[in-house]
Write a protein that holds these residues in place. Structure first.
Motif, PDB file in Angstrom:
ATOM      1  N   ASP A   1     -57.966 -39.750 -44.162  1.00 47.51           N
ATOM      2  CA  ASP A   1     -57.052 -38.610 -44.266  1.00 47.51           C
ATOM      3  C   ASP A   1     -55.720 -39.056 -44.854  1.00 47.51           C
ATOM      4  O   ASP A   1     -55.150 -40.070 -44.425  1.00 47.51           O
ATOM      5  N   GLN A   2     -55.231 -38.293 -45.834  1.00 53.15           N
ATOM      6  CA  GLN A   2     -54.023 -38.711 -46.535  1.00 53.15           C
ATOM      7  C   GLN A   2     -53.220 -37.506 -47.000  1.00 53.15           C
ATOM      8  O   GLN A   2     -53.785 -36.474 -47.376  1.00 53.15           O
ATOM      9  N   VAL A   3     -51.901 -37.653 -46.975  1.00 50.19           N
ATOM     10  CA  VAL A   3     -50.991 -36.594 -47.422  1.00 50.19           C
ATOM     11  C   VAL A   3     -49.980 -37.203 -48.384  1.00 50.19           C
ATOM     12  O   VAL A   3     -49.350 -38.211 -48.057  1.00 50.19           O
ATOM     13  N   THR A   4     -49.831 -36.588 -49.552  1.00 49.45           N
ATOM     14  CA  THR A   4     -48.889 -37.074 -50.555  1.00 49.45           C
ATOM     15  C   THR A   4     -47.942 -35.951 -50.941  1.00 49.45           C
ATOM     16  O   THR A   4     -48.389 -34.860 -51.314  1.00 49.45           O
ATOM     17  N   GLN A   5     -46.647 -36.224 -50.857  1.00 47.68           N
ATOM     18  CA  GLN A   5     -45.662 -35.201 -51.197  1.00 47.68           C
ATOM     19  C   GLN A   5     -44.899 -35.594 -52.449  1.00 47.68           C
ATOM     20  O   GLN A   5     -44.619 -36.762 -52.696  1.00 47.68           O
ATOM     21  N   SER A   6     -44.556 -34.573 -53.230  1.00 46.85           N
ATOM     22  CA  SER A   6     -43.746 -34.798 -54.423  1.00 46.85           C
ATOM     23  C   SER A   6     -42.853 -33.589 -54.682  1.00 46.85           C
ATOM     24  O   SER A   6     -43.214 -32.460 -54.306  1.00 46.85           O
ATOM     25  N   PRO A   7     -41.668 -33.792 -55.287  1.00 49.72           N
ATOM     26  CA  PRO A   7     -41.107 -35.105 -55.567  1.00 49.72           C
ATOM     27  C   PRO A   7     -40.575 -35.756 -54.292  1.00 49.72           C
ATOM     28  O   PRO A   7     -40.528 -35.115 -53.243  1.00 49.72           O
ATOM     29  N   GLU A   8     -40.160 -36.992 -54.398  1.00 51.03           N
ATOM     30  CA  GLU A   8     -39.572 -37.678 -53.249  1.00 51.03           C
ATOM     31  C   GLU A   8     -38.203 -37.086 -52.927  1.00 51.03           C
ATOM     32  O   GLU A   8     -37.819 -36.958 -51.772  1.00 51.03           O
ATOM     33  N   ALA A   9     -37.462 -36.755 -53.972  1.00 53.92           N
ATOM     34  CA  ALA A   9     -36.131 -36.180 -53.810  1.00 53.92           C
ATOM     35  C   ALA A   9     -35.947 -35.084 -54.848  1.00 53.92           C
ATOM     36  O   ALA A   9     -36.484 -35.163 -55.963  1.00 53.92           O
ATOM     37  N   LEU A  10     -35.193 -34.049 -54.455  1.00 52.86           N
ATOM     38  CA  LEU A  10     -34.974 -32.913 -55.337  1.00 52.86           C
ATOM     39  C   LEU A  10     -33.545 -32.431 -55.165  1.00 52.86           C
ATOM     40  O   LEU A  10     -33.116 -32.160 -54.033  1.00 52.86           O
ATOM     41  N   ARG A  11     -32.834 -32.344 -56.280  1.00 55.17           N
ATOM     42  CA  ARG A  11     -31.455 -31.830 -56.245  1.00 55.17           C
ATOM     43  C   ARG A  11     -31.431 -30.484 -56.954  1.00 55.17           C
ATOM     44  O   ARG A  11     -31.877 -30.385 -58.097  1.00 55.17           O
ATOM     45  N   LEU A  12     -30.894 -29.492 -56.285  1.00 54.60           N
ATOM     46  CA  LEU A  12     -30.825 -28.148 -56.838  1.00 54.60           C
ATOM     47  C   LEU A  12     -29.407 -27.623 -56.742  1.00 54.60           C
ATOM     48  O   LEU A  12     -28.651 -27.994 -55.836  1.00 54.60           O
ATOM     49  N   GLN A  13     -29.098 -26.702 -57.653  1.00 56.69           N
ATOM     50  CA  GLN A  13     -27.857 -25.948 -57.523  1.00 56.69           C
ATOM     51  C   GLN A  13     -28.151 -24.749 -56.632  1.00 56.69           C
ATOM     52  O   GLN A  13     -29.283 -24.241 -56.588  1.00 56.69           O
ATOM     53  N   GLU A  14     -27.159 -24.286 -55.963  1.00 54.74           N
ATOM     54  CA  GLU A  14     -27.324 -23.089 -55.136  1.00 54.74           C
ATOM     55  C   GLU A  14     -27.877 -21.962 -56.002  1.00 54.74           C
ATOM     56  O   GLU A  14     -27.366 -21.697 -57.100  1.00 54.74           O
ATOM     57  N   GLY A  15     -28.935 -21.312 -55.509  1.00 54.22           N
ATOM     58  CA  GLY A  15     -29.547 -20.221 -56.246  1.00 54.22           C
ATOM     59  C   GLY A  15     -30.663 -20.633 -57.194  1.00 54.22           C
ATOM     60  O   GLY A  15     -31.372 -19.769 -57.730  1.00 54.22           O
ATOM     61  N   GLU A  16     -30.842 -21.932 -57.386  1.00 52.20           N
ATOM     62  CA  GLU A  16     -31.863 -22.430 -58.322  1.00 52.20           C
ATOM     63  C   GLU A  16     -33.185 -22.621 -57.573  1.00 52.20           C
ATOM     64  O   GLU A  16     -33.365 -23.573 -56.826  1.00 52.20           O
ATOM     65  N   SER A  17     -34.134 -21.738 -57.781  1.00 50.57           N
ATOM     66  CA  SER A  17     -35.406 -21.777 -57.059  1.00 50.57           C
ATOM     67  C   SER A  17     -36.285 -22.930 -57.534  1.00 50.57           C
ATOM     68  O   SER A  17     -36.209 -23.343 -58.703  1.00 50.57           O
ATOM     69  N   SER A  18     -37.125 -23.430 -56.642  1.00 50.02           N
ATOM     70  CA  SER A  18     -38.035 -24.524 -57.000  1.00 50.02           C
ATOM     71  C   SER A  18     -39.168 -24.600 -55.976  1.00 50.02           C
ATOM     72  O   SER A  18     -39.228 -23.795 -55.037  1.00 50.02           O
ATOM     73  N   SER A  19     -40.068 -25.557 -56.172  1.00 53.87           N
ATOM     74  CA  SER A  19     -41.205 -25.742 -55.274  1.00 53.87           C
ATOM     75  C   SER A  19     -41.404 -27.201 -54.936  1.00 53.87           C
ATOM     76  O   SER A  19     -41.187 -28.082 -55.772  1.00 53.87           O
ATOM     77  N   LEU A  20     -41.840 -27.436 -53.691  1.00 50.68           N
ATOM     78  CA  LEU A  20     -42.212 -28.775 -53.230  1.00 50.68           C
ATOM     79  C   LEU A  20     -43.726 -28.802 -53.114  1.00 50.68           C
ATOM     80  O   LEU A  20     -44.353 -27.829 -52.689  1.00 50.68           O
ATOM     81  N   ASN A  21     -44.309 -29.946 -53.463  1.00 45.97           N
ATOM     82  CA  ASN A  21     -45.765 -30.059 -53.457  1.00 45.97           C
ATOM     83  C   ASN A  21     -46.266 -30.976 -52.355  1.00 45.97           C
ATOM     84  O   ASN A  21     -45.631 -31.994 -52.031  1.00 45.97           O
ATOM     85  N   CYS A  22     -47.409 -30.616 -51.785  1.00 47.22           N
ATOM     86  CA  CYS A  22     -48.062 -31.450 -50.781  1.00 47.22           C
ATOM     87  C   CYS A  22     -49.557 -31.453 -51.103  1.00 47.22           C
ATOM     88  O   CYS A  22     -50.215 -30.423 -50.983  1.00 47.22           O
ATOM     89  N   SER A  23     -50.073 -32.583 -51.530  1.00 45.01           N
ATOM     90  CA  SER A  23     -51.519 -32.671 -51.773  1.00 45.01           C
ATOM     91  C   SER A  23     -52.155 -33.472 -50.638  1.00 45.01           C
ATOM     92  O   SER A  23     -51.534 -34.394 -50.102  1.00 45.01           O
ATOM     93  N   TYR A  24     -53.363 -33.100 -50.270  1.00 45.18           N
ATOM     94  CA  TYR A  24     -53.965 -33.715 -49.090  1.00 45.18           C
ATOM     95  C   TYR A  24     -55.459 -33.968 -49.286  1.00 45.18           C
ATOM     96  O   TYR A  24     -56.133 -33.285 -50.066  1.00 45.18           O
TER      97      TYR A  24
END
Lengths: 116, 112
Positions: free
Chosen positions: B2-25
């Motif tokens: 069983d394994q879980v991998t997240q990306s990116p490791e770090a994410l910098r956003l401006q206020e109001g700038e939408s984005s997504s975090l990924n988790c593959s398993y």
């Protein structure tokens, strides 16, 4: 009123010493856990107890010994501390242990252990 | 294993700038995928549980989705108070019980 509480929050000690971390939960849960979070922030399961019975025992040195006097308490005793034991230790609790059912775990604030 | 991998490791956003975090398993029989938020010096705080592909859950500016191989945490119009480390975990059988297998997390920083 804190749901899962750990003491102490910080623990600084010398190599070779023996120390204990205490955990108490007031959520009425029947399962409790110890996790270790290393310097890279990676959380890893160490032990789990269900109603005072050990049900998960990961590959950790036998210097680590958990003890559960009742289902609301799970303590972690560490003998002969080593530099590599420095980490943050988290206690958690959940309501069920059946693998087929929901298992939301609630975490304490952590105990930061520094071995000098 | 069983394994879980997240990306990116770090994410910098401006206020109001939408984005997504990924988790593959990879897990032998998914019994639940969990998202937690962790603030510095604190324990992980539960956000969502997802159980089956296609499931979605929302809470304020956060929305979690699940496919058969990955989960996304979408952050819409983030605010500075959303800055934290977001942890993904899968519930896996361990010995006579179950435990959470965590990824290494994504540290989100939102600046105003």
């Amino acid at each position: 009123d804190t749901a899962v509480s750990q003491t102490p929050k910080y623990l600084v000690t010398q190599m070779g010493n023996d120390k204990s971390i205490k955990c108490e939960q007031n959520l009425g849960h029947d399962t409790m856990y110890w996790y270790k979070q290393d310097s890279k922030k990676f959380l890893k399961i160490m032990f789990s107890y269900n109603n005072k019975e050990l049900i998960i025992n990961e590959t950790v040195p036998n210097r680590f010994s958990p003890k559960s006097p009742d289902k609301a308490h799970l303590n972690l005793h560490i003998n002969s501390l080593e530099l590599g034991d420095s980490a943050v230790y988290f206690c958690a609790s959940s309501q069920v242990r059946d693998p087929g059912t929901e298992n939301i775990q609630y975490f304490g604030a952590g105990t930061r252990l520094s071995v000098l | 294993e069983d394994q879980v991998t997240q990306s990116p490791e770090a994410l910098r956003l401006q206020e109001g700038e939408s984005s997504s975090l990924n988790c593959s398993y990879t897990v032998s029989g998914l019994r639940g995928l969990f998202w937690y938020r962790q603030d510095p010096g604190k324990g992980p705080e539960f956000l969502f549980t997802l159980y089956s592909a296609g499931e979605e859950k929302e809470k304020e500016r956060l929305k979690a989705t699940l496919t058969k191989k990955e989960s996304f945490l979408h952050i819409t119009a983030p605010k500075p108070e959303d800055s934290a480390t977001y942890l993904c975990a899968v519930q896996a059988r361990h010995g006579a019980g179950t435990a959470l297998i965590f990824g290494k997390g994504t540290t989100l920083s939102v600046s105003s």
